[in-house]
Design a protein around this motif. Sequence first.
Motif, PDB file in Angstrom:
ATOM      1  N   ILE A 112     -64.408  79.140 -28.552  1.00 58.65           N
ATOM      2  CA  ILE A 112     -64.621  80.185 -27.564  1.00 58.65           C
ATOM      3  C   ILE A 112     -63.708  81.357 -27.911  1.00 58.65           C
ATOM      4  N   VAL A 113     -64.032  82.510 -27.348  1.00 63.50           N
ATOM      5  CA  VAL A 113     -63.215  83.708 -27.540  1.00 63.50           C
ATOM      6  C   VAL A 113     -62.661  84.123 -26.187  1.00 63.50           C
ATOM      7  N   LEU A 114     -61.350  84.256 -26.111  1.00 61.55           N
ATOM      8  CA  LEU A 114     -60.709  84.800 -24.919  1.00 61.55           C
ATOM      9  C   LEU A 114     -60.553  86.301 -25.087  1.00 61.55           C
ATOM     10  N   THR A 115     -60.864  87.018 -24.032  1.00 60.60           N
ATOM     11  CA  THR A 115     -60.686  88.476 -24.016  1.00 60.60           C
ATOM     12  C   THR A 115     -59.703  88.829 -22.913  1.00 60.60           C
ATOM     13  N   ALA A 116     -58.664  89.536 -23.280  1.00 63.04           N
ATOM     14  CA  ALA A 116     -57.692  90.044 -22.306  1.00 63.04           C
ATOM     15  C   ALA A 116     -57.835  91.560 -22.269  1.00 63.04           C
ATOM     16  N   LEU A 165     -59.095  83.709 -30.610  1.00 63.45           N
ATOM     17  CA  LEU A 165     -60.076  82.679 -30.920  1.00 63.45           C
ATOM     18  C   LEU A 165     -59.479  81.316 -30.579  1.00 63.45           C
ATOM     19  N   VAL A 166     -60.259  80.464 -29.919  1.00 61.55           N
ATOM     20  CA  VAL A 166     -59.782  79.160 -29.476  1.00 61.55           C
ATOM     21  C   VAL A 166     -60.744  78.080 -29.967  1.00 61.55           C
ATOM     22  N   THR A 213     -55.405  77.382 -30.790  1.00 59.65           N
ATOM     23  CA  THR A 213     -55.613  78.767 -30.357  1.00 59.65           C
ATOM     24  C   THR A 213     -55.009  79.740 -31.359  1.00 59.65           C
ATOM     25  N   GLY A 214     -55.629  80.884 -31.462  1.00 59.14           N
ATOM     26  CA  GLY A 214     -55.089  81.954 -32.290  1.00 59.14           C
ATOM     27  C   GLY A 214     -54.232  82.888 -31.459  1.00 59.14           C
ATOM     28  N   TYR A 215     -53.552  83.807 -32.125  1.00 60.85           N
ATOM     29  CA  TYR A 215     -52.751  84.828 -31.458  1.00 60.85           C
ATOM     30  C   TYR A 215     -53.667  85.922 -30.910  1.00 60.85           C
ATOM     31  N   TRP A 216     -53.138  86.679 -29.977  1.00 64.15           N
ATOM     32  CA  TRP A 216     -53.857  87.856 -29.510  1.00 64.15           C
ATOM     33  C   TRP A 216     -53.929  88.876 -30.642  1.00 64.15           C
ATOM     34  N   THR A 217     -55.108  89.419 -30.873  1.00 60.51           N
ATOM     35  CA  THR A 217     -55.316  90.430 -31.903  1.00 60.51           C
ATOM     36  C   THR A 217     -56.200  91.547 -31.346  1.00 60.51           C
ATOM     37  N   PRO A 218     -56.083  92.766 -31.911  1.00 59.71           N
ATOM     38  CA  PRO A 218     -56.913  93.881 -31.414  1.00 59.71           C
ATOM     39  C   PRO A 218     -58.400  93.675 -31.665  1.00 59.71           C
ATOM     40  N   GLU A 219     -58.732  92.840 -32.653  1.00 61.35           N
ATOM     41  CA  GLU A 219     -60.138  92.564 -32.948  1.00 61.35           C
ATOM     42  C   GLU A 219     -60.237  91.200 -33.610  1.00 61.35           C
ATOM     43  N   LEU A 220     -61.408  90.608 -33.538  1.00 60.98           N
ATOM     44  CA  LEU A 220     -61.635  89.334 -34.225  1.00 60.98           C
ATOM     45  C   LEU A 220     -61.918  89.627 -35.690  1.00 60.98           C
ATOM     46  N   GLY A 223     -63.027  85.562 -40.908  1.00 65.19           N
ATOM     47  CA  GLY A 223     -62.356  84.737 -41.913  1.00 65.19           C
ATOM     48  C   GLY A 223     -60.869  84.569 -41.692  1.00 65.19           C
ATOM     49  N   ALA A 224     -60.198  85.567 -41.115  1.00 65.51           N
ATOM     50  CA  ALA A 224     -58.750  85.505 -40.956  1.00 65.51           C
ATOM     51  C   ALA A 224     -58.347  84.494 -39.887  1.00 65.51           C
ATOM     52  N   ASP A 225     -59.219  84.279 -38.907  1.00 66.71           N
ATOM     53  CA  ASP A 225     -58.910  83.342 -37.842  1.00 66.71           C
ATOM     54  C   ASP A 225     -59.780  82.083 -37.948  1.00 66.71           C
ATOM     55  N   ASP A 226     -60.173  81.733 -39.150  1.00 66.37           N
ATOM     56  CA  ASP A 226     -61.055  80.580 -39.349  1.00 66.37           C
ATOM     57  C   ASP A 226     -60.236  79.282 -39.280  1.00 66.37           C
ATOM     58  N   PHE A 227     -60.337  78.602 -38.163  1.00 62.60           N
ATOM     59  CA  PHE A 227     -59.655  77.318 -37.998  1.00 62.60           C
ATOM     60  C   PHE A 227     -60.428  76.453 -37.020  1.00 62.60           C
TER      61      PHE A 227
END
Length: 227
Positions: A112-116, A165-166, A213-220, A223-227
């Motif tokens: 899932i994707v969290l949006t803050a 990204l979670v 869970t991934g860190y908060w980032t300005p955009e998804l 490939g960089a958050d592929d886990f």
Amino acid sequence: MNTLHRSTLLAVAGTALALSLTACQSDSGGTSSSRPTAAATVASSPAADATTAATDTVASGAAGPAASARPAGAKGTTGSTGGRGTASTPVCTARDVRVSAATQDGPPYTHIVLTARNTSGHSCRLAGFPHIQFLESHKQDVPAVAKSKPATPVVLTAGAPAYALVKLSDGGVDEDNEPVSAFSVQLEGDSTVLAVTAPGNGGIAVDPAKALTGYWTPELRNGADDF
């Protein structure tokens, strides 16, 4: 006879002296007239004009071509990044953002994707990663993936979003998945617990042993958050 001879000699000598003076004046005039011509030629040559213009520029204190070609403000550009500016930016709290969740890819829905989204009306700095707890029976925070940490602080202007990204599971049928309809999220540095509704009508299936869970980032980042 001697007097006549002496007068004749004096006359001849006078004539010779007059001719000599005339010749000298003629030579002197010719040389003098040739020098201004040469001087005029040098003065009108391009090299002389450039030298004269450069001399006039330096003498008057005006900026030369190299100075005028420098971009405006270039001197103050170096080192003026957002690093120093973000030091005074307040950290985002639970009162500053609204956190929502949406499925990514699937089915099976393994992420899932969290949006803050910043709803405060002012800029704030979103630190770290979301501290997530999916189940009442599993009180540990979901582990964070270090490679997803952004290189610079995430500063949200008013209305701007950040994403995390979670991972929920590996998507296998034999996993120990549990249904989750809502879960808790805390922002780093804030003890306030935010209740987030799980996406989908039936909620999400979570394997606590596989969740990340991934860190908060300005955009998804692909490939960089592929886990």
